[in-house]
Design a protein around this motif. Structure first.
Motif, short mmCIF file in Angstrom:
data_model
loop_
_atom_site.label_atom_id
_atom_site.label_comp_id
_atom_site.label_asym_id
_atom_site.label_seq_id
_atom_site.Cartn_x
_atom_site.Cartn_y
_atom_site.Cartn_z
N PHE A 244 1.01 -1.22 0.16
CA PHE A 244 0.00 0.20 -0.14
C PHE A 244 0.89 1.22 0.07
CE2 PHE A 244 -2.11 3.12 2.86
CZ PHE A 244 -2.81 3.87 1.94
N VAL A 245 0.81 2.11 -0.99
CA VAL A 245 1.39 3.26 -1.18
C VAL A 245 0.56 4.54 -0.72
CG1 VAL A 245 2.76 4.69 -2.75
CG2 VAL A 245 2.86 2.31 -3.11
N ASP A 246 1.07 5.18 0.27
CA ASP A 246 0.57 6.60 0.70
C ASP A 246 1.39 7.68 -0.16
OD1 ASP A 246 -0.42 8.85 1.92
OD2 ASP A 246 0.16 8.17 3.90
N HIS A 247 0.61 8.07 -1.03
CA HIS A 247 1.29 9.34 -1.97
C HIS A 247 0.70 10.60 -1.48
CE1 HIS A 247 -2.76 8.58 -3.47
NE2 HIS A 247 -2.28 7.78 -4.43
N GLY A 248 -0.11 10.49 -0.32
CA GLY A 248 -0.40 11.82 -0.04
C GLY A 248 -1.58 12.64 -0.83
N LEU A 249 -1.98 11.53 -1.62
CA LEU A 249 -3.36 11.91 -2.29
C LEU A 249 -4.43 11.18 -1.96
CD1 LEU A 249 -1.62 11.83 -5.88
CD2 LEU A 249 -2.01 13.79 -4.64
N LEU A 250 -4.44 10.91 -0.77
CA LEU A 250 -5.70 10.19 -0.01
C LEU A 250 -6.69 10.93 0.56
CD1 LEU A 250 -3.37 7.30 1.52
CD2 LEU A 250 -4.64 7.01 -0.58
#
Length: 517
Positions: A244-250
């Motif tokens: 799971f990648v937290d790209h800051g766009l959640l």
């Protein structure tokens, strides 16, 4: 092998909807480009053919046409819109430009000889500029409108039919039954394509594709990646590592929700990557939506390549790509359709990608995915979670992407969805009365003058979007209660810094898409 129907795609944006309707009738089908090799299509051993619509006209130079093997097969044929016109043109009838084009809802009058549509008036969805002036020899008119004397035709002896309208779309209420009658009663296909069959076929395909190798799967917490993960987990178990990648766009609180949900089922096989800084650097100053998607798509793969090395360099990457992504991106296997926008996990993937993709949901629509999820026993909070685009808030934060603007958007979106949830309108099955299929806020790079506390403001605008849809290929804007909209707007301008205006999007799909970018 299941009985099957072959659908030839002439470039319509709704071609896959035809396949979906046929599968709803529990008959297996596959979609092929109209010029696919005959041996590839006939290897399916179809019980009949369906010909899709197209943006082309049959009399134009270079227009697509019905391959000879289809006409020579002697099998039943159903032509839809352009497919009907192509059938007419090939068999000696006359097609011409209509004096008045028909787009949108229309009423057709069906005759008593019609085996696919009961006699009487029926509401249908039209989208055509040409019409049948004269049916081919051996064909009779089975339905008409004031503008189309042959809105439906058939040769009852050869079991060949054509409809000028689109039975595959939600706006043709009798379309499902028309297609069911054709594939089951006319073609004689056995209705044995079920959820169990879909799951069994998907898990068998995963096992056959990956063997005993290790696999990475991308999870976002949305229904698509959740169902894809569940299918892969069922197929290969401990060979799977989920990332799971937290790209800051959640959305607000999303990372915590995703991590909690998947830790329970995957344990240490869930890897969480904090990539916020990398994504913000890559997206700095980028405003073009297609460029955003390409950047996010490439960054997505590069991060997974890094994680793959840590996990022993597995060759396979599982994604929750579903068919609307493929249709709108005009992916290589859907090259007959015009590209609407690039999806980060379809058209936005880099050419030098080192992974072999496994996409078990690639030809399923959102409601089919949810049905599979329920059959797999996934919890309701995952199956009925609000759809969220792969690029996340990057395609809802129009213009420059900064952490400050993202926080503004997150807060506005949370207020809107909270109000809808409190009113009992969100996170419900789409066939429930007044249920909202998808709802979200969009931050616009538009500033306008306002007044707060006798002081002039010059701040940004938030647009609210809520739609009702069955398949996400077409959608209508939700008629929300005025008091709910008023309460939401009041809360946003009072609780979210930097916003002084709220608007509501009342555009259907088409002509708009559900997302703004």
């Amino acid at each position: 092998m299941n009985d099957s129907i072959a659908i030839l795609d002439f470039g319509s944006q709704t071609s896959q909807l035809i396949a979906r309707r046929v599968r709803e009738a529990q008959v297996y089908c596959e979609l092929f480009p109209w010029d696919a090799p005959a041996e590839k299509v006939l290897a399916l051993h179809p019980k009949g053919f369906i010909l899709s619509g197209s943006p082309a006209s049959v009399y134009e130079s270079g227009a697509p046409f019905i391959p000879a093997y289809v006409l020579d097969s002697g099998l039943p044929i159903l032509g839809i819109c352009f497919g009907m016109q192509a059938l007419t043109y090939a068999l000696g009838g006359k097609v011409a430009a209509a004096t008045r084009r028909e787009y949108g809802l229309a009423q057709v009058e069906s005759t008593g000889d019609n085996p696919l549509l009961p006699p009487g008036e029926h509401r249908v969805w039209m989208s055509h500029g040409d019409r049948i002036e004269q049916a081919p020899p051996g064909f009779i008119s089975l339905a008409h409108t004031g503008n189309s004397p042959v809105a439906m035709m058939g040769n009852l002896e050869t079991k060949r039919f054509g409809v000028q309208f689109h039975p595959e779309v939600h706006h043709t209420p009798g379309g499902r039954e028309l297609l069911r009658r054709f594939v089951v009663e006319v073609c004689g296909a056995k209705p044995d394509w079920t959820l169990d069959s879909i799951i069994r076929a998907a898990t068998d395909q995963i096992r056959a594709s990956v063997g005993d190798e290790r696999v990475l799967v991308a999870v976002s917490g949305g229904v698509d990646s959740s169902v894809a993960t569940a299918l892969v987990n069922r197929a290969i178990g401990d060979q799977l590592t989920a990332v799971f990648v937290d790209h800051g766009l959640l959305r607000q609180g999303e990372r915590e929700q995703v991590e909690a949900a998947f830790r329970r089922s995957l344990g240490q096989r869930l890897v969480v990557v904090n990539a916020i800084e990398d994504y913000m650097d890559a997206l700095q100053g980028v405003t073009d939506p297609e460029q955003k998607r390409r950047i996010i798509g490439e960054k997505f793969i590069r991060i997974f390549e890094t994680e793959a090395k840590k996990a022993g360099s597995p060759r396979f990457l599982v994604q929750g790509t579903i068919y609307p992504d493929v249709v709108e991106s005009s992916a290589p296997d859907r090259s007959k359709a015009q590209r609407i926008k690039t999806h980060h996990n379809v058209g936005g993937l880099p050419k030098d990608m080192q992974f072999t993709l496994v996409e078990p949901l690639r030809y399923l629509f959102k409601d089919e995915v949810r049905a599979v999820g329920e059959a797999l026993g996934l919890p309701a909070e995952l199956v009925w979670r609000q759809p969220f685009p792969g690029p996340g808030l990057a395609v809802r934060c129009l213009g420059d992407i900064t952490l400050e603007r993202l926080d503004t958007l997150r807060a506005a979106d949370h207020i809107f969805t909270s109000e809808l949830t409190a009113a009992g309108l969100l996170n419900r099955a789409t066939d429930e009365p007044d249920g909202i299929s998808q709802a979200f806020a969009v931050l616009l790079p538009v500033r306008s003058v306002g007044v707060m506390g006798d002081t002039r403001t010059y701040q940004e605008t938030v647009a609210l979007r809520a739609v009702t849809t069955e398949d996400f290929m077409t959608a209508d804007w939700a008629r929300l209660p005025y008091d709910l909209l008023a309460r939401t707007a009041n809360r946003i301008v009072n609780e979210v810094a930097g916003v002084n205006r709220v608007v509501y999007d009342i555009t259907s799909k088409p002509p708009a898409t559900i997302e703004w970018e």
